[in-house]
Design a protein around this motif. Structure first.
Motif, mmCIF file in Angstrom:
data_model
loop_
_atom_site.group_PDB
_atom_site.id
_atom_site.type_symbol
_atom_site.label_atom_id
_atom_site.label_comp_id
_atom_site.label_asym_id
_atom_site.label_seq_id
_atom_site.Cartn_x
_atom_site.Cartn_y
_atom_site.Cartn_z
ATOM 1 N N ASN A 67 20.384 -1.141 7.917
ATOM 2 C CA ASN A 67 21.456 -1.334 8.682
ATOM 3 C C ASN A 67 21.505 -0.031 9.279
ATOM 4 O O ASN A 67 21.114 1.450 9.008
ATOM 5 C CB ASN A 67 22.727 -1.035 7.843
ATOM 6 C CG ASN A 67 22.210 -2.669 7.256
ATOM 7 O OD1 ASN A 67 22.343 -3.913 7.919
ATOM 8 N ND2 ASN A 67 22.425 -2.450 5.944
ATOM 9 N N ASN A 68 22.000 0.328 10.706
ATOM 10 C CA ASN A 68 22.321 1.805 11.038
ATOM 11 C C ASN A 68 23.725 1.259 11.835
ATOM 12 O O ASN A 68 24.060 0.372 11.803
ATOM 13 C CB ASN A 68 21.606 2.243 11.928
ATOM 14 C CG ASN A 68 22.506 3.756 12.197
ATOM 15 O OD1 ASN A 68 22.580 4.324 12.196
ATOM 16 N ND2 ASN A 68 20.074 4.474 12.109
ATOM 17 N N PRO A 126 17.786 5.095 7.343
ATOM 18 C CA PRO A 126 18.466 3.645 7.783
ATOM 19 C C PRO A 126 17.230 2.855 6.612
ATOM 20 O O PRO A 126 17.534 1.798 6.009
ATOM 21 C CB PRO A 126 17.613 4.019 8.995
ATOM 22 C CG PRO A 126 18.267 4.633 10.059
ATOM 23 C CD PRO A 126 18.347 6.137 9.362
ATOM 24 N N ILE A 127 16.823 3.780 6.611
ATOM 25 C CA ILE A 127 14.965 2.932 5.197
ATOM 26 C C ILE A 127 16.039 3.516 4.425
ATOM 27 O O ILE A 127 15.384 2.185 3.252
ATOM 28 C CB ILE A 127 13.623 3.787 5.158
ATOM 29 C CG1 ILE A 127 12.859 4.142 4.371
ATOM 30 C CG2 ILE A 127 14.496 5.698 4.193
ATOM 31 C CD1 ILE A 127 12.101 2.650 5.267
ATOM 32 N N ASN A 128 16.967 3.191 3.304
ATOM 33 C CA ASN A 128 17.685 2.848 2.757
ATOM 34 C C ASN A 128 18.792 2.320 2.921
ATOM 35 O O ASN A 128 19.735 2.604 1.463
ATOM 36 C CB ASN A 128 18.145 4.530 1.207
ATOM 37 C CG ASN A 128 17.346 4.977 1.367
ATOM 38 O OD1 ASN A 128 16.178 5.039 0.698
ATOM 39 N ND2 ASN A 128 16.856 6.701 1.136
ATOM 40 N N TYR A 143 24.617 -7.381 16.465
ATOM 41 C CA TYR A 143 24.849 -6.207 17.579
ATOM 42 C C TYR A 143 26.435 -6.962 17.050
ATOM 43 O O TYR A 143 27.261 -7.418 17.381
ATOM 44 C CB TYR A 143 24.726 -6.572 18.327
ATOM 45 C CG TYR A 143 25.291 -5.453 18.954
ATOM 46 C CD1 TYR A 143 24.705 -3.972 19.098
ATOM 47 C CD2 TYR A 143 26.249 -5.545 19.773
ATOM 48 C CE1 TYR A 143 25.805 -2.728 19.630
ATOM 49 C CE2 TYR A 143 27.247 -4.640 20.799
ATOM 50 C CZ TYR A 143 26.829 -2.940 19.766
ATOM 51 O OH TYR A 143 27.647 -2.089 21.106
ATOM 52 N N ASP A 144 27.336 -6.263 15.676
ATOM 53 C CA ASP A 144 28.794 -5.827 15.471
ATOM 54 C C ASP A 144 29.486 -5.660 17.247
ATOM 55 O O ASP A 144 29.327 -4.671 17.923
ATOM 56 C CB ASP A 144 28.927 -5.286 14.628
ATOM 57 C CG ASP A 144 28.838 -5.385 13.178
ATOM 58 O OD1 ASP A 144 28.062 -6.650 13.407
ATOM 59 O OD2 ASP A 144 29.509 -5.310 12.455
ATOM 60 N N LEU A 145 30.490 -6.947 17.388
ATOM 61 C CA LEU A 145 31.781 -6.325 18.616
ATOM 62 C C LEU A 145 32.500 -6.557 17.997
ATOM 63 O O LEU A 145 33.018 -5.474 18.605
ATOM 64 C CB LEU A 145 31.896 -7.226 19.485
ATOM 65 C CG LEU A 145 30.538 -7.846 19.822
ATOM 66 C CD1 LEU A 145 30.509 -9.599 20.454
ATOM 67 C CD2 LEU A 145 29.633 -6.967 21.467
ATOM 68 N N PRO A 166 28.182 -1.446 13.420
ATOM 69 C CA PRO A 166 27.159 -1.786 12.442
ATOM 70 C C PRO A 166 26.111 -2.696 13.932
ATOM 71 O O PRO A 166 26.416 -3.174 14.756
ATOM 72 C CB PRO A 166 27.683 -2.420 11.646
ATOM 73 C CG PRO A 166 28.921 -1.696 11.545
ATOM 74 C CD PRO A 166 29.146 -1.684 12.906
ATOM 75 N N VAL A 167 24.678 -2.142 13.048
ATOM 76 C CA VAL A 167 23.529 -2.240 14.333
ATOM 77 C C VAL A 167 22.703 -3.512 13.078
ATOM 78 O O VAL A 167 22.730 -2.220 11.806
ATOM 79 C CB VAL A 167 22.932 -2.105 14.859
ATOM 80 C CG1 VAL A 167 24.216 -2.103 15.751
ATOM 81 C CG2 VAL A 167 22.142 -0.735 14.308
ATOM 82 N N THR A 168 21.887 -4.359 13.088
ATOM 83 C CA THR A 168 20.908 -5.056 12.053
ATOM 84 C C THR A 168 19.660 -5.162 12.096
ATOM 85 O O THR A 168 19.994 -6.065 13.165
ATOM 86 C CB THR A 168 21.131 -5.111 10.735
ATOM 87 O OG1 THR A 168 22.526 -4.935 10.356
ATOM 88 C CG2 THR A 168 20.755 -6.089 9.599
#
Length: 290
Positions: free
Chosen positions: A102-103, A121-123, A266-268, A283-285
């Protein structure tokens, strides 16, 4: 004379040991020959495979017998069998595990490292458990749809960051009296998704899709692990809404082959309620579906 008798006994012993192995190999070869070719008879539930003769053509002898086209096709497939492929008709069901990272974006970019809410991001893990379905619509067009639950970690780059809800605001602060080891927000959602997908290949095992998803928040908490001023290990966990948006929806892209897919969410919607005082984070994943 003794030498001759010894040689004869040795030959008899070797023959006794080798003969069963040769017979087993012959039987296995015969079975493989039968099952690796298309049979010239139709199958019925009581049919014995040893009754079939190998041939290069398929012949279904009566309407009452089971159609063997699908069996023949599966026998022709390569040793690298496809574990997940899209059906020629109807719907297939799968239980999938989603793993990702996630980021979030602020004004379309990743937050700078000097921001207290900048993530590592890695965690920042994404774990999802889904009951997914693949429905054939028309030609190469399918609908990938399903329902499931996801659990997201947002781990801060600065491990001394504390998150608090104060009235109508979300406050990020840095604690200078501790040695931080981990600080993060955990959120859980119930999700649905609908992804129109085009599938290619001989077994419809390569696919590309783009669609939408939505989710409802079912849990949220913050967690900090740190060493206090005395050097003792501490852990603080607080469950609260933290003004996190209860609903989310956005776009999903997928591309896959055989049993594995890559996905991108990709969250709107913004992570925090838009009417609260909080950073405007989207948020994006990115991850893998098994």
């Amino acid at each position: 004379m003794k030498t001759t008798l010894r040689m004869a006994a040795l030959v008899v012993l070797i023959t006794a040991l080798v003969s069963p192995a040769l017979q087993a190999q012959t039987d296995l070869s015969d079975r493989l020959t039968v099952t690796s070719n298309v049979w010239k008879k139709g199958l019925s539930p009581s049919t014995n495979l040893t009754d079939f003769e190998p041939t290069n053509t398929l012949k279904v002898e009566s309407p009452g017998q089971v159609n063997t086209h699908s069996i023949a096709n599966s026998l022709r497939r390569s040793p690298f069998d496809v574990d997940k492929y899209y059906p020629r008709r109807g719907t297939e069901n799968f239980f999938n595990v989603y793993l990702g990272l996630n980021n979030w974006l602020e004004d379309g970019d990743l937050p700078n490292s000097d921001k207290l809410y900048s993530l590592l991001p890695i965690n920042s893990w994404y774990v999802g458990l889904n009951f997914d379905n693949i429905s054939h619509l028309l030609g190469p067009l399918y609908l990938d749809w399903g329902i499931g639950a996801s659990f997201l970690d947002y781990a801060f780059e600065n491990t001394r960051v504390s998150v608090d809800k104060v009235d109508d605001a979300v406050v990020f602060s840095e604690r200078n009296d501790i040695t931080g080891r981990k600080s993060k927000i955990n959120v859980g959602y119930l999700n649905v998704h609908f992804v129109p997908t085009i599938s290619f290949g001989r077994y419809r095992d390569f696919r590309v899709g783009f669609g939408v998803y939505g989710g409802y928040r079912i849990s949220s908490n913050t967690k900090m692990k740190y060493d206090d001023a005395s050097g003792d290990k501490q852990k603080d966990k607080m469950s609260d809404s933290f003004h996190i948006n209860p609903f989310k929806y956005g776009f999903r892209g997928q591309i896959g082959w055989d049993f594995m897919d890559l996905f991108f969410n990709y969250d709107l919607t913004e992570f925090f309620d838009e009417d609260k005082t909080a950073p405007r984070l989207t948020p994006v994943t990115f991850g893998i579906i098994f």
